[in-house]
Each structure stands twice: as C-alpha cells, then as structure tokens.
Design an enzyme around this catalytic site. Structure first.
Site, PDB file in Angstrom:
ATOM      1  N   GLU A  77       0.860  -1.201   0.000  1.00 34.71           N
ATOM      2  CA  GLU A  77       0.000   0.000   0.000  1.00 34.71           C
ATOM      3  C   GLU A  77       0.894   1.248   0.000  1.00 34.71           C
ATOM      4  O   GLU A  77       0.746   2.141   0.834  1.00 34.71           O
ATOM      5  CB  GLU A  77      -0.898  -0.015   1.233  1.00 34.71           C
TER       6      GLU A  77
ATOM      7  N   CYS B 274     -10.142   0.167   7.905  1.00 37.23           N
ATOM      8  CA  CYS B 274      -9.526   1.414   8.370  1.00 37.23           C
ATOM      9  C   CYS B 274     -10.173   2.660   7.765  1.00 37.23           C
ATOM     10  O   CYS B 274     -10.305   3.682   8.435  1.00 37.23           O
ATOM     11  CB  CYS B 274      -8.037   1.409   8.055  1.00 37.23           C
TER      12      CYS B 274
HETATM   13  O1  FUB Z   1      -2.296  -0.915   9.402  1.00 39.03           O
HETATM   14  C1  FUB Z   1      -3.427  -0.194   9.826  1.00 39.03           C
HETATM   15  C2  FUB Z   1      -4.183   0.335   8.638  1.00 39.03           C
HETATM   16  O2  FUB Z   1      -4.641  -0.750   7.842  1.00 39.03           O
HETATM   17  C3  FUB Z   1      -3.356   1.151   7.680  1.00 39.03           C
HETATM   18  O3  FUB Z   1      -3.266   2.497   8.005  1.00 39.03           O
HETATM   19  C4  FUB Z   1      -4.063   0.939   6.405  1.00 39.03           C
HETATM   20  O4  FUB Z   1      -3.289   1.281   5.297  1.00 39.03           O
HETATM   21  C5  FUB Z   1      -4.411  -0.510   6.467  1.00 39.03           C
HETATM   22  O5  FUB Z   1      -3.335  -1.280   6.061  1.00 39.03           O
HETATM   23 ZN    ZN Z   2      -7.706   2.953   5.096  1.00 38.32          ZN
END
Ligand code: FUB
Ligand code: ZN
Length: 656
Positions: A322, A418
């Site tokens: 990501e 999230c």
């Molecule tokens: O790791 C916690 C949250 O989940 C991250 O901020 C998002 O990108 C997702 O991976």
């Molecule tokens: Zn998110």
C-alpha cells in the site's frame, strides 16, 4: 485550531454532516456490533484477510470479561471503534443528542473495563496473547491503537466536556511513558505504524503533561536509528507465529525505518504511515519549536506533492505494501490511493500550516478533500472505497489478480476497515481545517459558508462567510466584530483570475505565499467580496509521468471530473479530447445529487477494419477515423454510484 465556534452552513457540507449523523454513524455502529446485514469484502484477494464479521465491539466485551470467546479481526480491529468514537464526538459537538451520548458513554465504560489495571489497552493482546505485549512492534499496532484511542478521548473531552475517556487515555499514556524510553529497563523503540505520536501530542496539548510531549519526541527521533530493530525484535521473540500475514518481507523503508527521520528526503513505504509520521513531525515542530524536524517535514511534503501524488490528491502507487514507489510512477488503473492516505495528507497539510503559512498546503488539502476523500464514500454514506482508481474497466478488475484491490463499486465494509471510520472522523471535524490563525491573521484555507467566532490573540472575532463553493467561486465575508486583524484569502492554484472588493470598492492587494492579506481596523458590517473565476480547466501532466503522457484531465474549481460508461458508453479509452474543447456546464439534480456536469464533444477513434480474428495487424493497411461524440463528465467524487461501469479521469488528447 483556536476555533471557538464555527457553524458551517454550506448545503454541500451540511448534507455530509447530516449523512454522517443520520446514516453513517448509526450504520457503522451496527457494523461494529455485527448487527448490520451486509457482506464484508476483503480489500484484495488474500486468504488471511478476515471477512466474516467485524466483531470489534465483541472483542472489547471479551477483553472486559463480560463475554467469553476469541478475538476476531485484524490485530488492530480496536482502532475501528476508536475512529468511530472520535467521529461521534465531533458529531455530538455539532448536533448534541442524548441518545447518541448514552451510546458513546456506554462504549467508553466498556473500553475502560477492557483496560488492564496498569493502563495497558488492546483487546487482541489481552484476549489472545498476553505474554507477547510489545514484543512484535512492527506488526502489533499496539501503539497505533493506543494513539487512536487517545485521539478519540481528546475529541470526546473537547466535544462533551466529559473526562472519562480522557482519564483512560492518560492512564494508557502513563503506562506507555513508563514502558518506553531510553532507561535500561524500558523498551527503546517504537511502533511499526505511526499514530501514537499524534495521539500523545494531542494529549499533551490539552493536559500540558510534558511526559507525553517527550514520549512523542522519543518515538519520532528513535525511528530509523536502527533499521534492523524490527528484525531484531522478531528474532528475540521465542514465539514465531506472526500477527499479520504478508508483512514479513517488507523492507525497513515500508515502516519509514530505513533512516533517521531527519535524513529522510523521499516518501518511502506505506503511504498512510508516511502521512501519519509527517503529521506528527509537523505537530512536534509546532509544539516544541523544532526547526530541524520542520525542515525534514517540508522535504517530505515536497517530494510527495511534487513527484508522487495523483491529480486527485491520492497517494500510494502500488498495492504491494500500500505504498509509494518512485518519483512520477503514477499508474491510473493499478494504483492504491488509499482513502486513509489522502486523509493523512490532509492532517499533514493542516499541521504544516500551523508552522509555515503557505497556500500550497491548503491547495493540496482542498484537492485531497474534494476528490479522493469524499470519493471514498458513496452518496448513501454506507459504502466505501479503500482504493481510489483513476481508471476502471470492470471486466479487467474482476479477472486480473493484480487488480483484485481495485473495486468497481464501493463495498459495504472491509475485512480491514480502516477507511470508513477515518472518513467519518475527517469530515465530522472539517471545521478545524477551514482557518489557520497566526500572528493576528486569520488565513482561509478552505472556502465554505459558515458563521464563526474565532479567538485571535485572545480576542474574539466574529464574521460570516457566504458562498456556494465548490460550485461557484463567489465568496462574501461580513465582519461582525470591530477590531484590527488580518484576513488571509487564499487564491487557489486552479484560479487564474479573480476580483476583490472591500465595501464595494476594488481593493489593491499583494499575494504572499498564496494568500491576500487584508489587515485593517475592521468595522461591523464591513463586506469583502472575492470572486474566483471558476471556468473548466484542462490539465496536462509532467512529462515524466508515463501513465498520463498524451492525456488531459478536466477540473472545475477544486473538483476533478471523469467519464463514466453509463453516460458515455463503453471503450472510454477510444475517446479523445482536444485541449480547445468548449464545455457547457449543466446544473443537475439527479441520482448524483445536486451537481454541475460538464458536456462537450470528444472524438471517438473508429477503424473501418474488420478486426474479427485479429489481435494485431499492419497499421499501414488500416484507416482510422475520428467520429465526434458528445460526452458528459461528472465530478470524480460521484463516480461509482450508479452501478458498475467503466470510469476514466485522464482522457487521450486529440490533436486536430
Ligand atoms: O495498518 C493499519 C491500517 O490498515 C493502515 O493504516 C491501512 O493502510 C491498512 O493497512
Ligand atoms: Zn484505510
């Protein structure tokens, strides 16, 4: 942000606030309690992503000893609840509601019961792995969750003046201050996902307890000193089972752990982590007058916004991690552009403005807000994008495994949820981004109709702003307090001409750092009229962005526009647009709300060749021609609300 009272009156945003209160928060509460009848989707195809239920509230009940059972969900599932609570707090401030407050008070009681006697708070470790606390910081998200709870607690205290959550937060923060630090009996390290730093700095701001400031400083400055730290911690852990699958091969840069933060000049790794780290850097710079960390944050800001950001304010070019990749690598159909990452960019911008007044922060804040962030939710407030593409072809998304993260319509919820509550807390707290107050000047970062009373140098200043932004650029201020102060009016980067009048007379002005400052001894009823002309703009991109080469993007005011198949048929990649195209603007009240659509004529590439049975053919034998086609563009944030279809933001350029 020194605001005392800001009442937003723009219909555009009032609709969102009502949507959050009436639809989004009740819906999300039902999801967190597993009572919503929905399908939870995996954000991408990976066996280890949970998708049976949220279980987030149930986890708290089990940790509190009120129920028996196992934890379910991501190891950071608690943060969904905390972000929801934070959003509910902002909403309660705007719309006091006893029934909602009973729910939030009960939730805080439950969280308090789940907290261990020494202050530790995390349902996964309390239920499943009490002996592994703080032993796998690269995956555990313990401090990340703590940071989110602390943010929620601060918001709740500020919204309803109730200290219960704040007391739990202080007990938790005190436990962290005791556990982490440089003393021999303390853990010398930090979390794999930045967030605790933001929580601690917010807590410091209201409690003035220096321990919290010092711990935030420690976490930021320790980061990257030992790029091997996370690996060493894993080697030392006798329990080899992982907490989150798929994270083992990430490099130190995924966690911004490859170099000390003052030496980091490019945005590396996981995009949300980068923006949360940078937000904390900007906050620390402001609280502790730390110019070194501010300079480092500026470098990262420049790298992100000048080389690694999409025209929608999206960031993160790849699903793997990501993450950011390299300068100008901005593919439109396989990108990540996580909603949370653009939210993080807004946090970063808002905090940079407190240190360094410059409209480039406000411009990007506006870009991310009006495009990726509100595009991250459906118009019904109950469906969400995790990933925000700039180009979608449903058949390819459904079959190409490397695009399993690119959803063609917004799912109801995610295994890793999230984004949905993050959108709720960002929009619900929008008033804190409108103005920055510095040196007796009120800088207007975002234009939206509101009545406000702001505290400037300890004195109250009241004024009203009227505008129909983002649909037009006519902005009128009426001053309601007679006093000397400065009003800083942002001239957006997309605006090429404007007029400015004070009490109906043209005003001479200078633009400094993107703002016109009107500093005067104001009288009650003084009127400022700013008219930002908002024609359709046609953008091209830096020649190094391979994905956008030979393409054009359409913008009107802060809104990016795109094409959808439902309006324009399929094969959007065959449409070509001239940069001299003339657009007509249509005000429409449709399934997409009350919006302005743009219409023009494009050229559709057609060939008279019978392609049947051929995939490739000698180009010299084929005659292509362009046939004019009327097209309709809609604001990017509204795409994907009328079922599944093709979508495209960057259009081929037609050279006539
Ligand atoms: O790791 C916690 C949250 O989940 C991250 O901020 C998002 O990108 C997702 O991976
Ligand atoms: Zn998110």
């Amino acid at each position: 942000m020194n605001n005392i009272n800001i009442k937003i009156t723009t219909p555009f945003w009032l609709n969102y606030f009502k949507l959050i209160k009436n639809e989004m928060l009740p819906y999300q509460w039902a999801v967190l309690n597993d009572t919503a009848d929905i399908v939870i989707e995996k954000e991408r195809d990976a066996a280890y992503i949970p998708s049976q239920k949220s279980h987030a509230i149930e986890n708290f009940k089990i940790a509190a000893g009120l129920k028996t059972g196992h934890h379910y969900g991501m190891v950071f599932q608690d943060s969904d609840v905390y972000k929801w609570l934070e959003a509910a707090a902002y909403c309660l401030k705007r719309f006091p509601d006893k029934e909602v407050q009973k729910i939030t008070d009960d939730l805080i009681n439950l969280i308090g019961k789940a907290q261990e006697s020494n202050g530790y708070l995390n349902t996964y470790f309390t239920i499943e792995a009490p002996t592994r606390k703080f032993k796998r910081l690269y995956q555990s998200h313990e401090l990340y969750c703590a940071g989110h709870f602390i943010e929620a607690a601060v918001a709740y205290y500020e919204a309803v003046n109730n200290k219960h959550a704040l007391n739990i937060a202080c007990k938790l923060a005190d436990h962290l201050c005791h556990t982490f630090g440089n003393a021999p009996n303390q853990i010398h390290d930090y979390d794999g996902h930045e967030e605790i730093e933001i929580g601690l700095l917010r807590l410091y701001k209201i409690t003035k307890n220096k321990n919290y400031l010092n711990l935030a400083h420690f976490f930021l400055y320790e980061r990257g000193k030992d790029p091997e730290f996370f690996h060493k911690q894993v080697s030392a852990d006798p329990d080899k089972s992982v907490l989150i699958e798929g994270m083992d091969n990430f490099k130190a840069s995924y966690y911004q752990n490859h170099k000390p933060i003052l030496e980091q000049t490019t945005a590396e790794g996981h995009a949300v982590r980068v923006t949360y780290m940078c937000t904390a850097m900007a906050m620390l710079a402001n609280e502790a007058d730390d110019t070194a960390i501010l300079e480092a944050a500026k470098k990262l800001w420049q790298n992100i916004t000048q080389k690694r950001m999409y025209i929608t304010g999206g960031i993160g070019s790849t699903v793997i991690g990501e993450a950011f990749t390299t300068d100008y690598d901005l593919p439109n159909d396989s990108m990540y552009c996580e909603t949370c990452a653009s939210i993080g960019l807004i946090f970063f911008a808002g905090n940079m403005l407190k240190n360094d007044i410059n409209s480039h922060y406000s411009n990007i804040m506006e870009k991310a807000l009006y495009n990726t962030v509100i595009g991250g939710m459906a118009l019904d407030g109950k469906h969400f994008f995790y990933v925000n593409p700039l180009e979608v072809n449903p058949a390819i998304c459904h079959t190409n495994p490397s695009k399993s993260h690119v959803k063609t319509t917004r799912p109801a919820w995610f295994g890793c949820a999230c984004c949905p509550p993050n959108i709720a807390r960002l929009i619900a707290s929008l008033d804190s981004y409108i103005y920055t107050i510095k040196n007796n000047i009120i800088y207007c970062n975002l234009y939206l109709a509101n009545c406000c009373t702001l505290s400037v140098n300890g004195k109250n200043i009241a004024f009203t702003e009227e505008t129909n932004y983002p649909w037009d650029g006519n902005i009128n201020f009426t001053i309601n307090t007679a006093r000397q102060f400065g009003l800083g009016l942002r001239i957006p980067d997309w605006c090429e001409s404007f007029t400015l009048k004070l009490n109906d007379k043209n005003l001479l002005y200078n633009i400094k750092n993107g703002f016109i400052i009107i500093d005067r001894n104001w009288s009650v009823n003084d009127q400022i009229e700013l008219i930002l002309s908002m024609p359709v703009q046609i953008y091209t991109s830096h020649p190094s962005i391979i994905a956008d080469s030979g393409k054009l993007a359409i913008q009107r005011g802060p809104l990016m526009y795109c094409l959808e198949g439902v309006d324009n048929g399929s094969n959007l990649h065959l449409l070509y647009l001239s940069k001299n195209a003339i657009f007509t603007e249509q005000q429409k009240n449709s399934a997409l709300g009350n919006i302005i659509t743009l219409e023009t004529t494009a050229q559709k590439l057609c060939s008279d060749f019978n392609w049947h049975n051929h995939l490739y053919y000698n180009a010299r034998h084929i005659k292509n021609k362009f046939i004019p086609q009327k097209i309709q563009l809609i604001p990017y944030y509204t795409w994907g609300n009328r079922g599944e279809n093709e979508m495209r933001l960057w259009l081929n350029e037609y050279n006539s």
